[in-house]
Design a protein around this motif. Structure first.
Motif, PDB file in Angstrom:
ATOM      1  N   PRO A  35       0.810  -1.232   0.000  1.00  8.87           N
ATOM      2  CA  PRO A  35       0.000   0.000   0.000  1.00  8.87           C
ATOM      3  C   PRO A  35       0.835   1.270   0.000  1.00  8.87           C
ATOM      4  O   PRO A  35       0.509   2.239  -0.701  1.00  8.87           O
ATOM      5  N   GLU A  36       1.925   1.276   0.759  1.00 12.53           N
ATOM      6  CA  GLU A  36       2.734   2.490   0.856  1.00 12.53           C
ATOM      7  C   GLU A  36       3.467   2.823  -0.455  1.00 12.53           C
ATOM      8  O   GLU A  36       3.961   3.942  -0.626  1.00 12.53           O
ATOM      9  N   ASP A  37       3.538   1.861  -1.373  1.00 11.95           N
ATOM     10  CA  ASP A  37       4.193   2.112  -2.661  1.00 11.95           C
ATOM     11  C   ASP A  37       3.225   2.634  -3.731  1.00 11.95           C
ATOM     12  O   ASP A  37       3.665   3.119  -4.786  1.00 11.95           O
ATOM     13  N   LEU A  38       1.936   2.535  -3.473  1.00  6.25           N
ATOM     14  CA  LEU A  38       0.954   2.884  -4.501  1.00  6.25           C
ATOM     15  C   LEU A  38       0.984   4.358  -4.918  1.00  6.25           C
ATOM     16  O   LEU A  38       0.808   4.658  -6.104  1.00  6.25           O
ATOM     17  N   PRO A  39       1.190   5.312  -3.992  1.00 10.95           N
ATOM     18  CA  PRO A  39       1.218   6.713  -4.440  1.00 10.95           C
ATOM     19  C   PRO A  39       2.263   6.974  -5.520  1.00 10.95           C
ATOM     20  O   PRO A  39       2.015   7.762  -6.449  1.00 10.95           O
ATOM     21  N   ALA A  40       3.431   6.341  -5.435  1.00 10.70           N
ATOM     22  CA  ALA A  40       4.465   6.548  -6.447  1.00 10.70           C
ATOM     23  C   ALA A  40       4.005   6.023  -7.798  1.00 10.70           C
ATOM     24  O   ALA A  40       4.191   6.677  -8.836  1.00 10.70           O
ATOM     25  N   TYR A  41       3.416   4.833  -7.799  1.00  5.62           N
ATOM     26  CA  TYR A  41       2.910   4.271  -9.058  1.00  5.62           C
ATOM     27  C   TYR A  41       1.792   5.140  -9.623  1.00  5.62           C
ATOM     28  O   TYR A  41       1.679   5.333 -10.842  1.00  5.62           O
ATOM     29  N   MET A  42       0.956   5.679  -8.751  1.00  6.51           N
ATOM     30  CA  MET A  42      -0.157   6.508  -9.192  1.00  6.51           C
ATOM     31  C   MET A  42       0.331   7.838  -9.753  1.00  6.51           C
ATOM     32  O   MET A  42      -0.147   8.310 -10.793  1.00  6.51           O
ATOM     33  N   GLN A  43       1.291   8.459  -9.080  1.00  8.65           N
ATOM     34  CA  GLN A  43       1.765   9.774  -9.499  1.00  8.65           C
ATOM     35  C   GLN A  43       2.343   9.752 -10.903  1.00  8.65           C
ATOM     36  O   GLN A  43       2.209  10.718 -11.664  1.00  8.65           O
ATOM     37  N   HIS A  44       2.979   8.662 -11.289  1.00  7.55           N
ATOM     38  CA  HIS A  44       3.662   8.601 -12.580  1.00  7.55           C
ATOM     39  C   HIS A  44       2.804   7.981 -13.684  1.00  7.55           C
ATOM     40  O   HIS A  44       3.315   7.611 -14.738  1.00  7.55           O
ATOM     41  N   LEU A  45       1.494   7.906 -13.446  1.00  8.84           N
ATOM     42  CA  LEU A  45       0.545   7.618 -14.515  1.00  8.84           C
ATOM     43  C   LEU A  45       0.062   8.940 -15.089  1.00  8.84           C
ATOM     44  O   LEU A  45       0.019   9.954 -14.403  1.00  8.84           O
ATOM     45  N   ASP A  46      -0.311   8.930 -16.353  1.00 10.00           N
ATOM     46  CA  ASP A  46      -0.847  10.141 -16.973  1.00 10.00           C
ATOM     47  C   ASP A  46      -2.360  10.247 -16.779  1.00 10.00           C
ATOM     48  O   ASP A  46      -2.901  11.342 -16.639  1.00 10.00           O
ATOM     49  N   VAL A  47      -3.023   9.112 -16.806  1.00 15.08           N
ATOM     50  CA  VAL A  47      -4.470   9.054 -16.577  1.00 15.08           C
ATOM     51  C   VAL A  47      -4.759   7.805 -15.750  1.00 15.08           C
ATOM     52  O   VAL A  47      -4.168   6.743 -15.991  1.00 15.08           O
TER      53      VAL A  47
END
Length: 402
Positions: free
Chosen positions: A292-304
């Motif tokens: 869970p704590e890694d999800l913000p990084a994956y989310m931030q570097h998506l375009d949509v």
């Protein structure tokens, strides 16, 4: 700390406390406990489950608790206890004979509430001063007032469970009765509140709480290594990948029609996704489950960010918690147009069908204004468990005329 001046809450849950999955019932129990004593009640184990799990240490312990061989009420935090019923349900869902089912269901409920009442007495609470908050335990909940006689009996709906195969046959006739027996009904979406209102006039949409503390749009997160080989634009979905709730055919068509877009899926897959054509497409990337704590990084570097929900009776009224997570990170978001999604306008792009999704994603790929992102973040951050609970307490005061 024990708070005697307020009514204790009894949360009758669908999920075991120990699963720690961030279920609505568990989140609400924790929020309730900030102002009053709370007992979270695990579901009773049934004979079939007992037989299937008896060869495991956890299964044996669970059975021993059900048989009364271990303490079955433990304190897990200030003002918060977990009770595991010392009863074993007869497995009856397969029965189609309604009269026999009703008789055995009532017997199951009687044993369940006998164990619960004993636990309430042991804590020194008075049953008639307790408020029951029933998390869609429709079969047991039918007999709450008969066997427990609480001060108030609330019923909570956060999924259209009667469309699920397990609940459909008996639930479609029993849940309306359980709703009618409640003093008030709460739901986490307008669609489900409207369904409940057909059976109970005091049915209220209390919204959905989310844990958004880890999602910080202002923070710069390091690009995950798995993204380094994936070109832009990255169109992504983060969550459990299940064909029961997500439109695989839609995703396959999108990936074929837009080979210049790269579709990223983050989360565990069930069999329908594993066997889909998506795995053979060069512009589709499955990155697996993450902490869970890694999800913000994956989310931030998506375009949509996407929520390609399949529209069916089971999903149409669902509140998609992941939308709040996407918006809390300030991400342009595209989702299937459902009644429950209307509340997210104008912060999301809603779409239906392949052409609708292509148009919506193209619009989302246009540069988002800072003001628009800021408004979306504020909107998502307002969806707290505290806000949900305050609506429940307001209804309680209304019913008790205080």
């Amino acid at each position: 700390m024990f708070l005697k001046e307020v009514e204790p809450y009894i949360v009758i849950a669908q999920q075991e406390w120990k699963l720690n999955l961030g279920s609505n019932a568990r989140n609400l129990a924790v929020e309730f406990s900030k102002t009053r004593p709370v007992m979270y009640v695990n579901p009773a184990i049934d004979i079939k489950t007992s037989l299937l799990s008896v060869n495991t240490a956890a299964g044996r312990k669970r059975l021993h608790i059900a048989l009364g061989l271990y303490p079955n009420t433990i304190q897990v935090a200030d003002n918060l206890w977990v009770h595991t019923p010392s009863s074993v349900n007869i497995s009856i869902n397969w029965l189609k004979q309604v009269t026999l089912y009703n008789m055995l269901n009532k017997s199951n409920a009687k044993r369940f509430f006998k164990s619960l009442k004993k636990a309430i007495d042991e804590l020194g609470w008075q049953t008639n001063k307790c408020v029951v908050f029933n998390d869609s335990q429709m079969f047991t909940g039918l007999y709450t007032k008969e066997y427990l006689q609480p001060l108030l009996n609330f019923y909570y709906i956060r999924d259209n469970l009667i469309e699920h195969p397990y609940f459909k046959f008996h639930g479609s006739r029993i849940e309306p009765k359980t709703i009618q027996h409640a003093d008030s009904v709460f739901a986490n979406s307008s669609y489900l509140a409207e369904y409940a209102r057909k059976h109970h006039s005091l049915s209220i949409d209390i919204g959905q709480g989310c844990e958004l503390e880890i999602y910080d749009a202002k923070k710069h997160y390091t690009l995950p290594d798995q993204y380094k080989s994936i070109p832009h634009p990255r169109i992504g979905y983060i969550g459990f990948l299940t064909g029961e709730r997500l439109d695989i055919a839609l995703l396959e068509e999108l990936a074929m029609k837009k080979p210049e877009w790269h579709f990223v899926f983050i989360g565990p897959e069930e069999i329908m996704f594993q066997q889909s054509r998506l795995h053979a497409m060069k512009n589709v990337h499955f990155l697996g489950a993450k902490k869970p704590e890694d999800l913000p990084a994956y989310m931030q570097h998506l375009d949509v960010c996407l929520n390609p929900q399949l529209i069916n009776p089971l999903t149409v009224g669902n509140y998609p918690r992941k939308i709040d997570e996407y918006l809390a990170m300030g991400k342009p978001t595209v989702a299937t147009d459902t009644p429950a999604m209307q509340m997210f306008l104008p912060h999301v792009h809603l779409a239906k069908g392949v052409s609708g999704y292509i148009s919506a994603i193209e619009a989302a790929l246009n540069e988002q204004s800072a003001a628009g992102a800021s408004e979306a973040i504020s909107f998502a951050k307002a969806h707290t468990w505290q806000a949900c609970v305050e609506k429940i307490y307001q209804t309680q005061k209304q019913l008790l005329h205080v």
